[in-house]
Design an enzyme around this catalytic site. Structure first.
Site, PDB file in Angstrom:
ATOM      1  N   CYS A   4      48.744 113.895  54.902  1.00 18.47           N
ATOM      2  CA  CYS A   4      47.063 114.012  54.042  1.00 18.47           C
ATOM      3  C   CYS A   4      46.829 115.525  54.219  1.00 18.47           C
ATOM      4  O   CYS A   4      47.320 116.129  55.362  1.00 18.47           O
ATOM      5  CB  CYS A   4      46.520 112.756  55.399  1.00 18.47           C
ATOM      6  SG  CYS A   4      44.395 113.345  54.760  1.00 18.47           S
ATOM      7  N   ASP A  30      34.655 124.438  53.299  1.00 18.52           N
ATOM      8  CA  ASP A  30      34.686 124.099  52.207  1.00 18.52           C
ATOM      9  C   ASP A  30      35.321 125.624  51.540  1.00 18.52           C
ATOM     10  O   ASP A  30      34.807 126.355  52.080  1.00 18.52           O
ATOM     11  CB  ASP A  30      34.259 123.823  50.756  1.00 18.52           C
ATOM     12  CG  ASP A  30      35.104 123.111  50.142  1.00 18.52           C
ATOM     13  OD1 ASP A  30      34.938 121.736  49.627  1.00 18.52           O
ATOM     14  OD2 ASP A  30      35.990 123.915  49.471  1.00 18.52           O
ATOM     15  N   ASN A  86      32.487 111.485  47.505  1.00 16.66           N
ATOM     16  CA  ASN A  86      33.330 111.107  46.579  1.00 16.66           C
ATOM     17  C   ASN A  86      34.188 110.613  46.755  1.00 16.66           C
ATOM     18  O   ASN A  86      34.920 110.327  47.540  1.00 16.66           O
ATOM     19  CB  ASN A  86      33.511 112.536  45.987  1.00 16.66           C
ATOM     20  CG  ASN A  86      33.136 113.552  45.461  1.00 16.66           C
ATOM     21  OD1 ASN A  86      31.684 113.651  45.053  1.00 16.66           O
ATOM     22  ND2 ASN A  86      32.882 115.094  45.764  1.00 16.66           N
ATOM     23  N   THR A  94      39.294 114.394  45.420  1.00 22.61           N
ATOM     24  CA  THR A  94      40.769 114.739  45.274  1.00 22.61           C
ATOM     25  C   THR A  94      41.364 115.223  46.756  1.00 22.61           C
ATOM     26  O   THR A  94      42.378 115.256  46.541  1.00 22.61           O
ATOM     27  CB  THR A  94      40.467 116.216  44.968  1.00 22.61           C
ATOM     28  OG1 THR A  94      39.409 117.410  45.797  1.00 22.61           O
ATOM     29  CG2 THR A  94      39.986 116.691  44.027  1.00 22.61           C
ATOM     30  N   HIS A  97      41.459 111.972  52.057  1.00 21.26           N
ATOM     31  CA  HIS A  97      40.514 111.210  53.201  1.00 21.26           C
ATOM     32  C   HIS A  97      39.975 111.765  53.103  1.00 21.26           C
ATOM     33  O   HIS A  97      38.668 112.942  52.813  1.00 21.26           O
ATOM     34  CB  HIS A  97      41.760 112.633  54.057  1.00 21.26           C
ATOM     35  CG  HIS A  97      41.261 112.466  55.863  1.00 21.26           C
ATOM     36  ND1 HIS A  97      42.113 113.040  57.015  1.00 21.26           N
ATOM     37  CD2 HIS A  97      40.577 112.705  56.257  1.00 21.26           C
ATOM     38  CE1 HIS A  97      41.730 112.469  58.010  1.00 21.26           C
ATOM     39  NE2 HIS A  97      40.480 112.424  57.958  1.00 21.26           N
ATOM     40  N   HIS A  99      35.502 112.017  53.796  1.00 19.27           N
ATOM     41  CA  HIS A  99      34.709 113.487  53.931  1.00 19.27           C
ATOM     42  C   HIS A  99      33.417 113.471  53.626  1.00 19.27           C
ATOM     43  O   HIS A  99      33.274 113.148  52.280  1.00 19.27           O
ATOM     44  CB  HIS A  99      35.982 115.091  53.956  1.00 19.27           C
ATOM     45  CG  HIS A  99      36.448 115.038  52.213  1.00 19.27           C
ATOM     46  ND1 HIS A  99      36.977 114.087  51.454  1.00 19.27           N
ATOM     47  CD2 HIS A  99      35.052 115.198  51.203  1.00 19.27           C
ATOM     48  CE1 HIS A  99      36.949 114.664  50.271  1.00 19.27           C
ATOM     49  NE2 HIS A  99      35.844 115.606  50.212  1.00 19.27           N
TER      50      HIS A  99
HETATM   51  P1  5GP Z   1      36.303 116.154  47.505  1.00 16.80           P
HETATM   52  O1  5GP Z   1      36.799 116.598  45.648  1.00 16.80           O
HETATM   53  O2  5GP Z   1      37.927 115.541  47.763  1.00 16.80           O
HETATM   54  O3  5GP Z   1      35.426 115.701  47.162  1.00 16.80           O
HETATM   55  O4  5GP Z   1      36.888 117.284  48.044  1.00 16.80           O
HETATM   56  C1  5GP Z   1      37.894 118.775  48.554  1.00 16.80           C
HETATM   57  C2  5GP Z   1      37.514 119.419  48.665  1.00 16.80           C
HETATM   58  O5  5GP Z   1      38.318 119.867  49.823  1.00 16.80           O
HETATM   59  C3  5GP Z   1      37.006 120.378  48.196  1.00 16.80           C
HETATM   60  O6  5GP Z   1      35.508 120.963  47.864  1.00 16.80           O
HETATM   61  C4  5GP Z   1      38.042 121.682  48.128  1.00 16.80           C
HETATM   62  O7  5GP Z   1      37.128 122.712  47.925  1.00 16.80           O
HETATM   63  C5  5GP Z   1      38.630 121.559  49.542  1.00 16.80           C
HETATM   64  N1  5GP Z   1      39.590 121.801  49.801  1.00 16.80           N
HETATM   65  C6  5GP Z   1      40.633 121.602  49.160  1.00 16.80           C
HETATM   66  N2  5GP Z   1      41.968 121.963  50.237  1.00 16.80           N
HETATM   67  C7  5GP Z   1      41.300 122.649  51.171  1.00 16.80           C
HETATM   68  C8  5GP Z   1      41.738 123.598  51.698  1.00 16.80           C
HETATM   69  O8  5GP Z   1      42.814 123.874  52.225  1.00 16.80           O
HETATM   70  N3  5GP Z   1      41.240 123.881  53.054  1.00 16.80           N
HETATM   71  C9  5GP Z   1      39.337 124.326  53.303  1.00 16.80           C
HETATM   72  N4  5GP Z   1      38.822 124.151  53.634  1.00 16.80           N
HETATM   73  N5  5GP Z   1      39.593 123.197  51.940  1.00 16.80           N
HETATM   74  C10 5GP Z   1      40.021 122.849  51.126  1.00 16.80           C
HETATM   75 ZN    ZN Z   2      44.339 112.129  56.030  1.00 18.39          ZN
END
Ligand code: 5GP
Ligand code: ZN
Length: 113
Positions: A4, A30, A86, A94, A97, A99
């Site tokens: 994860c 982010d 989301n 995406t 976990h 958030h």
């Molecule tokens: P989701 O689309 O799941 O709601 O948001 C996932 C977020 O994680 C995205 O905004 C993406 O830019 C961020 N993200 C993905 N991989 C990484 C990473 O390795 N480091 C950081 N700081 N953010 C990440």
């Molecule tokens: Zn996790």
């Protein structure tokens, strides 16, 4: 949780720009910011998504929102901000976990995100 991304970030196995941490919560910037301030607020317990929040783990959710209030103040988001979660495929999640995206530093308008 093996494999994860956010568990690895919390454990320090993958670098991140930390902005806040306590017993329950880890928050970091982010990697692909969608606003001048874009912070991910993450429970330290692996909860995959809002579908899995229940009475055994909801303290982590409450602590995330306590952290959001503190972080927003520290980031100077006195004029307001947006918090987004989301959930699942249709929600556009995406990283599986739980958030919360904290977005601010600009007028985000009245549109959805
Ligand atoms: P989701 O689309 O799941 O709601 O948001 C996932 C977020 O994680 C995205 O905004 C993406 O830019 C961020 N993200 C993905 N991989 C990484 C990473 O390795 N480091 C950081 N700081 N953010 C990440
Ligand atoms: Zn996790």
């Amino acid at each position: 949780m093996d494999n994860c991304l956010f568990c690895k970030i919390i454990a320090g196995e993958i670098p991140s720009t930390k902005v806040y941490e306590d017993e329950y919560v880890y928050a970091f910037r982010d990697i692909n910011p969608q606003a001048p301030v874009h912070i991910l607020v993450v429970p330290k317990q692996h909860i995959c998504c809002t579908r899995k929040i229940d009475e055994t783990n909801s303290v982590y959710v409450a602590k995330c929102f306590e952290a959001i209030a503190k972080i927003a103040k520290a980031e100077g988001l006195d004029n307001g901000y947006r918090v987004i979660n989301n959930c699942g495929e249709d929600g556009g999640q995406t990283v599986m976990h739980l958030h919360f995206h904290l977005l601010g530093g600009v007028s985000l308008g009245e549109k959805m995100i």
